[in-house]
Design an enzyme around this catalytic site. Structure first.
Site, mmCIF file in Angstrom:
data_model
loop_
_atom_site.group_PDB
_atom_site.id
_atom_site.type_symbol
_atom_site.label_atom_id
_atom_site.label_comp_id
_atom_site.label_asym_id
_atom_site.label_seq_id
_atom_site.Cartn_x
_atom_site.Cartn_y
_atom_site.Cartn_z
ATOM 1 C CB SER A 102 5.026 -0.870 12.060
ATOM 2 O OG SER A 102 4.444 0.415 12.207
ATOM 3 C CG ASN A 119 -1.730 1.221 1.401
ATOM 4 O OD1 ASN A 119 -1.840 2.008 0.466
ATOM 5 N ND2 ASN A 119 -2.325 1.400 2.572
ATOM 6 N N GLY A 171 2.333 2.706 10.731
ATOM 7 C CA GLY A 171 3.332 3.751 10.534
ATOM 8 C C GLY A 171 4.008 4.154 11.828
ATOM 9 C CD GLU A 204 -3.065 5.760 6.538
ATOM 10 O OE1 GLU A 204 -3.029 5.711 5.298
ATOM 11 O OE2 GLU A 204 -2.167 5.270 7.257
ATOM 12 C CE LYS A 225 -0.265 3.459 4.717
ATOM 13 N NZ LYS A 225 -0.250 3.666 6.160
ATOM 14 C CD GLU A 242 -3.643 -2.069 7.528
ATOM 15 O OE1 GLU A 242 -2.488 -2.273 7.154
ATOM 16 O OE2 GLU A 242 -4.317 -1.112 7.138
ATOM 17 N N GLY A 289 2.739 -0.763 4.388
ATOM 18 C CA GLY A 289 2.771 0.633 3.974
ATOM 19 C C GLY A 289 4.205 1.082 3.768
ATOM 20 N N GLY A 290 4.804 1.673 4.812
ATOM 21 C CA GLY A 290 6.167 2.213 4.712
ATOM 22 C C GLY A 290 7.176 1.214 4.169
ATOM 23 C CG HIS A 308 -6.029 2.129 4.988
ATOM 24 N ND1 HIS A 308 -5.593 3.116 5.846
ATOM 25 C CD2 HIS A 308 -5.030 1.237 4.886
ATOM 26 C CE1 HIS A 308 -4.361 2.830 6.232
ATOM 27 N NE2 HIS A 308 -3.989 1.689 5.663
HETATM 28 P P1 PGA Z 1 2.579 0.713 7.698
HETATM 29 O O1 PGA Z 1 1.143 0.888 7.007
HETATM 30 O O2 PGA Z 1 3.156 -0.579 7.188
HETATM 31 O O3 PGA Z 1 3.361 1.919 7.247
HETATM 32 O O4 PGA Z 1 2.358 0.681 9.162
HETATM 33 C C1 PGA Z 1 0.266 -0.183 6.873
HETATM 34 C C2 PGA Z 1 -1.031 0.296 6.303
HETATM 35 O O5 PGA Z 1 -1.541 1.331 6.758
HETATM 36 O O6 PGA Z 1 -1.584 -0.307 5.379
#
Ligand code: PGA
Length: 266
Positions: free
Chosen positions: A218, A13, A177, A101, A15, A171, A239-240, A99
């Site tokens: 994360s 992802n 993150g 966010e 983002k 999640e 994500g990251g 998601h």
């Molecule tokens: P993250 O993000 O791996 O940066 O924690 C995961 C996500 O929000 O899908």
């Protein structure tokens, strides 16, 4: 209880990151470094403007394309929105919905997410539905009730014959993150077990045994194997850790290694 024999799904992802050049290079890096392996599926979810370019890079590779969101109408006067038919048109097979966010920063409610889930499935997209509690909800011991309602409201009225095209990403919002505050593999295992039990109550045992539940929050190369080797953790939403090809490929490799060792002991 899921016995960890289904394919692991590793979702990137991105983002709201990358330029068009970076998106193409990142996709090329993943395609070049990924050796197709039995038991591991990889999905890349770039930002909307780069879907077509990334689709071109992925064509002919075993890596699938997904979108990070969509609007629950096929077309019409919805300025700035993107429809499921558009996503299919540019080569998406998957869409991430709900998601955290979008839930927390854009105020998306379960009923709205449910509209998206139903239309995505009806149009032919596979759905990755995200669920997860905030830190305050966890501290208040509301995790189970919250996941219960996100699951039952988000998947309300999904036809039984479409369930095989739904996967869940657990999640915990407080672990996204947040390298200093990620969940432990045990917490992920416990939440996945609870989620699968609730799924069984709603959709029955065969559907609950078959559903893929990915963990997100994360996940990085160093901890990927610890999460992915837990019972009931069928993949990861990254994500990251998906923004550098070598790091993301290291996570994919962790899934390959875990899958191989599970097959040997099965
Ligand atoms: P993250 O993000 O791996 O940066 O924690 C995961 C996500 O929000 O899908």
């Amino acid at each position: 209880m899921n016995n960890n024999t289904q394919p692991k799904v590793i979702v990137a992802n991105w983002k709201m990151h990358t330029t068009s050049t970076e998106a193409i290079q990142l996709a090329q890096g993943v395609v070049t470094g990924f050796r197709e392996e039995h038991g591991v599926s990889v999905i890349l979810c770039p930002p909307f403007p780069y879907l077509t370019a990334v689709s071109d890079v992925l064509r002919g590779s075993p890596i699938a394309l997904g979108a990070q969101n969509m609007y629950p109408e096929k077309e019409g006067a919805f300025t700035g929105e993107v429809s499921p038919t558009m996503l299919l048109d540019v080569g998406c097979k998957y869409v991430i919905l709900g998601h955290s966010e979008r839930r927390h920063k854009l105020g998306e409610a379960d009923s709205f997410i449910n509209q998206k889930v139903l239309l995505a499935l009806a149009c032919g997209l596979d759905v990755i539905l995200c669920v997860g509690e905030t830190l305050a909800q966890r501290k208040a011991k509301q995790t189970e009730a919250l996941i219960d309602s996100q699951l039952s409201l988000g998947l309300a009225s999904v036809p039984a014959d479409a369930l095989s095209r739904v996967s869940i990403a657990y999640e915990p919002v407080w672990a996204i993150g947040n390298a200093d505050h990620h969940a432990t593999p045990q917490q992920a295992e416990d939440a996945h077990a609870m989620l699968r039990t609730r799924y069984e109550q709603i959709f029955g045992k065969p559907a609950a045994e078959a559903v893929s539940i990915q963990y997100g929050g994360s996940v990085v190369p160093d901890n990927a194997a610890a999460f992915l080797s837990r019972p009931g953790v069928d993949g990861a939403l990254i994500g990251g850790g998906s923004l550098k090809a070598d790091e993301f490929l290291a996570i994919v490799q962790a899934a390959v290694t875990v899958t191989k060792s599970e097959m040997q002991t099965a």
